[in-house]
Design a protein around this motif. Sequence first.
Motif, PDB file in Angstrom:
ATOM      1  N   LYS A   1       0.837  -1.027  -0.028  1.00 40.05           N
ATOM      2  CA  LYS A   1      -0.005  -0.109  -0.080  1.00 40.05           C
ATOM      3  C   LYS A   1       0.914   1.219  -0.197  1.00 40.05           C
ATOM      4  O   LYS A   1       0.443   2.209  -0.452  1.00 40.05           O
ATOM      5  CB  LYS A   1      -0.910   0.006   1.122  1.00 40.05           C
ATOM      6  N   LEU A   2       2.059   1.284   0.691  1.00 41.91           N
ATOM      7  CA  LEU A   2       3.102   2.251   0.484  1.00 41.91           C
ATOM      8  C   LEU A   2       3.125   2.357  -1.006  1.00 41.91           C
ATOM      9  O   LEU A   2       3.389   3.712  -1.430  1.00 41.91           O
ATOM     10  CB  LEU A   2       4.212   2.026   1.436  1.00 41.91           C
ATOM     11  N   GLU A   3       3.450   1.494  -1.688  1.00 49.53           N
ATOM     12  CA  GLU A   3       3.752   1.680  -3.234  1.00 49.53           C
ATOM     13  C   GLU A   3       2.542   2.278  -3.853  1.00 49.53           C
ATOM     14  O   GLU A   3       2.700   3.313  -4.763  1.00 49.53           O
ATOM     15  CB  GLU A   3       4.227   0.418  -3.724  1.00 49.53           C
TER      16      GLU A   3
ATOM     17  N   SER B   1       6.383   7.035 -11.035  1.00 53.07           N
ATOM     18  CA  SER B   1       6.058   5.775 -11.979  1.00 53.07           C
ATOM     19  C   SER B   1       6.642   4.646 -11.086  1.00 53.07           C
ATOM     20  O   SER B   1       6.918   4.695 -10.088  1.00 53.07           O
ATOM     21  CB  SER B   1       7.222   5.936 -12.899  1.00 53.07           C
ATOM     22  N   ALA B   2       6.483   3.355 -11.913  1.00 50.81           N
ATOM     23  CA  ALA B   2       6.950   2.146 -10.987  1.00 50.81           C
ATOM     24  C   ALA B   2       8.510   2.335 -10.547  1.00 50.81           C
ATOM     25  O   ALA B   2       8.619   2.001  -9.422  1.00 50.81           O
ATOM     26  CB  ALA B   2       6.550   0.946 -11.973  1.00 50.81           C
ATOM     27  N   TRP B   3       9.086   2.843 -11.361  1.00 49.84           N
ATOM     28  CA  TRP B   3      10.523   2.664 -11.157  1.00 49.84           C
ATOM     29  C   TRP B   3      10.771   3.925  -9.999  1.00 49.84           C
ATOM     30  O   TRP B   3      11.677   3.450  -9.266  1.00 49.84           O
ATOM     31  CB  TRP B   3      11.258   2.976 -12.460  1.00 49.84           C
TER      32      TRP B   3
ATOM     33  N   VAL C   1      10.490   4.725  -2.306  1.00 46.54           N
ATOM     34  CA  VAL C   1       9.984   4.063  -1.369  1.00 46.54           C
ATOM     35  C   VAL C   1      10.365   2.617  -1.130  1.00 46.54           C
ATOM     36  O   VAL C   1      11.156   2.434   0.100  1.00 46.54           O
ATOM     37  CB  VAL C   1       8.510   4.153  -1.714  1.00 46.54           C
ATOM     38  N   THR C   2      10.358   1.808  -2.053  1.00 50.94           N
ATOM     39  CA  THR C   2      10.895   0.230  -1.828  1.00 50.94           C
ATOM     40  C   THR C   2      12.173   0.113  -1.297  1.00 50.94           C
ATOM     41  O   THR C   2      12.460  -0.475  -0.214  1.00 50.94           O
ATOM     42  CB  THR C   2      10.326  -0.396  -2.827  1.00 50.94           C
TER      43      THR C   2
ATOM     44  N   LEU D   1      -5.177   4.509 -17.913  1.00 54.76           N
ATOM     45  CA  LEU D   1      -3.977   5.395 -17.246  1.00 54.76           C
ATOM     46  C   LEU D   1      -3.412   4.495 -16.157  1.00 54.76           C
ATOM     47  O   LEU D   1      -4.111   4.017 -15.353  1.00 54.76           O
ATOM     48  CB  LEU D   1      -4.283   6.898 -16.993  1.00 54.76           C
ATOM     49  N   PRO D   2      -1.849   4.644 -16.132  1.00 60.92           N
ATOM     50  CA  PRO D   2      -1.323   4.005 -14.961  1.00 60.92           C
ATOM     51  C   PRO D   2      -1.747   5.012 -13.702  1.00 60.92           C
ATOM     52  O   PRO D   2      -2.077   6.237 -13.864  1.00 60.92           O
ATOM     53  CB  PRO D   2       0.077   4.228 -15.039  1.00 60.92           C
ATOM     54  N   PRO D   3      -1.558   4.482 -12.513  1.00 61.63           N
ATOM     55  CA  PRO D   3      -1.913   5.181 -11.454  1.00 61.63           C
ATOM     56  C   PRO D   3      -1.526   6.610 -11.138  1.00 61.63           C
ATOM     57  O   PRO D   3      -2.303   7.505 -10.801  1.00 61.63           O
ATOM     58  CB  PRO D   3      -1.714   4.450 -10.362  1.00 61.63           C
TER      59      PRO D   3
END
Lengths: 250, 250, 355, 355
Positions: free
Chosen positions: A151-153, A162-164, A170-171, D67-69
Amino acid sequence: MLALLGSMLILFIVGPLVRLLFMASPSGLGSALADPELQASIALTVMCATAATAIAAALGVPLAYLLARARFPGRRLLLGIVDLPVVIPHPVAGIALLLFLGRHSAVGGALASLGLEFVSHVPGIVAGMLFVSAPILVSGAREAFVTVDPKLERVARSLGDSAWGCFRRVTLPLAGRGILAGGILAWARSVSEFGSIVILTYNPKVASILIFDRFTAYGLPAAVPAAVLLLMVALAVFALVRLVEPREHR
Amino acid sequence: MLALLGSMLILFIVGPLVRLLFMASPSGLGSALADPELQASIALTVMCATAATAIAAALGVPLAYLLARARFPGRRLLLGIVDLPVVIPHPVAGIALLLFLGRHSAVGGALASLGLEFVSHVPGIVAGMLFVSAPILVSGAREAFVTVDPKLERVARSLGDSAWGCFRRVTLPLAGRGILAGGILAWARSVSEFGSIVILTYNPKVASILIFDRFTAYGLPAAVPAAVLLLMVALAVFALVRLVEPREHR
Amino acid sequence: MIRLDGLRVRVGSFDLVDISFEVPTGGYALIIGPTGSGKTTLLDAIAGHAPLLAGRVLAHGRDVSSLPPEQRRLGIVYQQYHLFPHLSVGENIAYGLRYAAGDGSEATATRVRALAGLLGITALLERGVRGLSGGEQQRVAIARALAPRPSVLLLDEPFAAVDPATRTILRRELRVLHEAEGITTLQVTHDFDDALRLGDMVAVMAEGHIVQQGRPEDVFRYPNSAFVARFVGTGNVVAGQVERTGEPGADGRFAARFVSGTLELHVIADREGLAHAVIRPEDLLLSSTPLPGSIRNRIEVVVERVEHLGPVVQVQLAAGRDLVAAVTTATASDLGLRPGVRVWLGLKATAVHLV
Amino acid sequence: MIRLDGLRVRVGSFDLVDISFEVPTGGYALIIGPTGSGKTTLLDAIAGHAPLLAGRVLAHGRDVSSLPPEQRRLGIVYQQYHLFPHLSVGENIAYGLRYAAGDGSEATATRVRALAGLLGITALLERGVRGLSGGEQQRVAIARALAPRPSVLLLDEPFAAVDPATRTILRRELRVLHEAEGITTLQVTHDFDDALRLGDMVAVMAEGHIVQQGRPEDVFRYPNSAFVARFVGTGNVVAGQVERTGEPGADGRFAARFVSGTLELHVIADREGLAHAVIRPEDLLLSSTPLPGSIRNRIEVVVERVEHLGPVVQVQLAAGRDLVAAVTTATASDLGLRPGVRVWLGLKATAVHLV
């Protein structure tokens, strides 16, 4: 009663180590430190263990992240495969690596034609170390990632990462200590490896092989100073892990 | 990208093992199975590993319970000591055990006068196996105990159970699978041990030493059938752990 | 009867000091306090799972302070219910009967069936405990705790793990069960509603101390501090200054003015200086013209917001300080209450409780 | 504005089917349902963390479904707040500002200070997030979500992790904040009180479906099923049989008798057969003599239990079926209500809502 049984086991672990530490006279230790063959072998061990850990980290941290986060068919199988080397008898692992990386195999032949020889060469040491230590790094990193709440992500993503970006901001910061602890343990496991290296690359000798070699060639007294020295390195690394490791784990 | 890096590591682990498995011809495997020296050595390995695991369980399960439940000064130190053997180079462990259990030490001398000889005897094999495998059993059992909510024990106590009754009726049934999985892994680690046993008790030969011995004496082809056989045992045990292990863990 | 006599307990960072409290036989008492006030630690200490540094626990006159948990005969139900996951519902309920007097498979089965019937879980007896709803889990946990006929039942936030709708049902069931079985019950909770609906006695805890105890209605009506007033939800808590305006009577109380910002109220006080005024929302009377008679405080105020909460309407008022009044739905529609409307507020001087 | 258009989502065992719902710009809507009804999964789907099997999510007219989050511009606050533990309070709030237009250390600092001021957490900015109370954590999480000026704010059970006393304060603050910022807000909750106090719109979910939606007061007053009536706590829900006694009028409705055990009520119905009668506690009138006038149902009943709940008194009555009435404290004391007392119950035929 419980405590009594438990302390017998503790004694069985601590006793031999303390006894070994007390065997070394300061002069014996001093001459061991000045022994050029032992110096070279410890340097080789440290170098190879560092290389093995670096490779394990480069390949293993991404794998650990996938295993911690993604749900995909075959995930449980992969978890199993990653832990597999723990149960493989070390000489068997050595023989398997010898067959896989030797000049006569497809992989080994191809790598040899690129100038990368394993058997009886330094890369063989690194391969043996990598095989036994990668599981430790992967499982440490995986556990570190698991403790980071997804949930932090999600929050970070909703705030524009973005994912990266979310992985980096964070991660990784939150899993960092756990990954580092896993890396140090993997490094120590690499230093401790003997059974597969003795088959892959007896020469040049890493420290554990040198100790074995001296023990078989010249007997116990010749092996003790080097053993004490290597034990001290192991204990120092171990103390380091304990300092680095996140406290909540325990 | 992550998957690519990860699969390289998976390949590096699976490749050598698959290659080794494919090396064994059915006829080679058949003659290996009929080889009396190999038979005797596998029987010895299994026996010693079973003994080491039994001792580790008898002493380690109580310790694991204490480490999981009790809060006492020095608990973190004990946690460290229990995990210590993981980082000790195996030949160093062998030398330390040799010094601790040899006839010339206080402990070894006392035990020898009781008829229990370690060096170059079967108990030496068990000692080496116990030293490297006990941490695995203790940490598996400790984690299994940690997953049992202490409030379940409090409820059982309030319903009339003594401390022992509650352990037997609630804690042990709930932690059982995890402890069993730890025990099987410890058994497999015992079977896989080589570096310390090669120093303590070269003869009688356990399987990993026999493989090493044949490799050094007669070369790779002589060692492969036995290696395949031992690998198969290891894989079977490993599959068993995966079946036994509580699913929630993963 | 259970009596706590000067308990002192330290577990981790929780430090409970001088906890004294008594629940009469067959009574239902609650200990309420915010998260972190040490309520669960107190239950653990009573049940024998946390050591006492001082004081005694008496159950029906018997000092159980030094007995191990299994000899205290206290039934306990935790917030998350903690059913034994490896046993069926029936085996969970029967767990404590192994040690009961007159044990035997028939006596056990009879008792289990009786309790399951009482709690409406007969259909579940053969099932495993996984997949039970929160309410079902709670019923099983209560049956399990009651099976060995404990002398006291201890409940740890029994309604925190279920939704409000289930909570209402469980609360009613628990009350009926308590009346039927007559077992002395001590519950810890952070929800004062539980105390109002269930309890004969309540003690409010803050930071390891009991700050007030008594009948729930009395604590609700006459909180002894701003903390208690806020925590039990008495209503308006306003900080201000008391200034004497009249001579003290025989009881030492005197007419006074309570000033907080631009809000000024006629009150009856027993001391001057800084104080909090606690005013229950239902004591704030609203009308379209100034109310006549004995009502000393009459203020014209503006409605800021109206909330319809079932039988009551909560009206937020701008009166120098924000005040919340509670009126019936009928009154609200008669007065045409909506944001911006001006109304007259009436408040008896005696309805202002100063702490 | 946020619009959910025929959403279908499956995550694990949760299966959400045909979820359609719209929150107007600046509105405050709630989705309520019991634990396990799929509320959090729905929020995750809206925010882009759970894939849509069908349907669309529109935020201010823009289809954000694919869309992405990070590109949806939806702020989210989870139940456990999930502050970044490795950052200070100020860094948490500033987290999303890195990507904001006009980014810069000064603009960021200004925005963080403004939000901290609005939420009363200026003093905490330099602190780490460990050791914050539940209420403080919530304020930080809201400030963090609002900082990048999202188009919609999503709240997941924002009051579940705090005590009731703190909940009251936070609820009020959130309402004030919503009015000040005017941000479109969608909250999921299991507590209908949140809907009554905060919402313009509410949708009730059960097992992955929306079973009723509308204004909170309307859902509360006219639930469309016994499930909704029980879940929102409308009051008495009694199963029984409707028998026609009069001719249907122009609207198809007719006078009828509702029978449940020994309880018989005059009602207005639109169909015969099995039904549930939903009766609000405040519509049950109590008096010492039969009430005159237009009240069709007059029954003599016995008081079983009286609960003082602040401004209202809940009275449980034996009337063939158990019924709960709500009266004011004044009425309760005028009638001398206590267990065993006989009183007259009055109930208008039109106050019985049949579902």
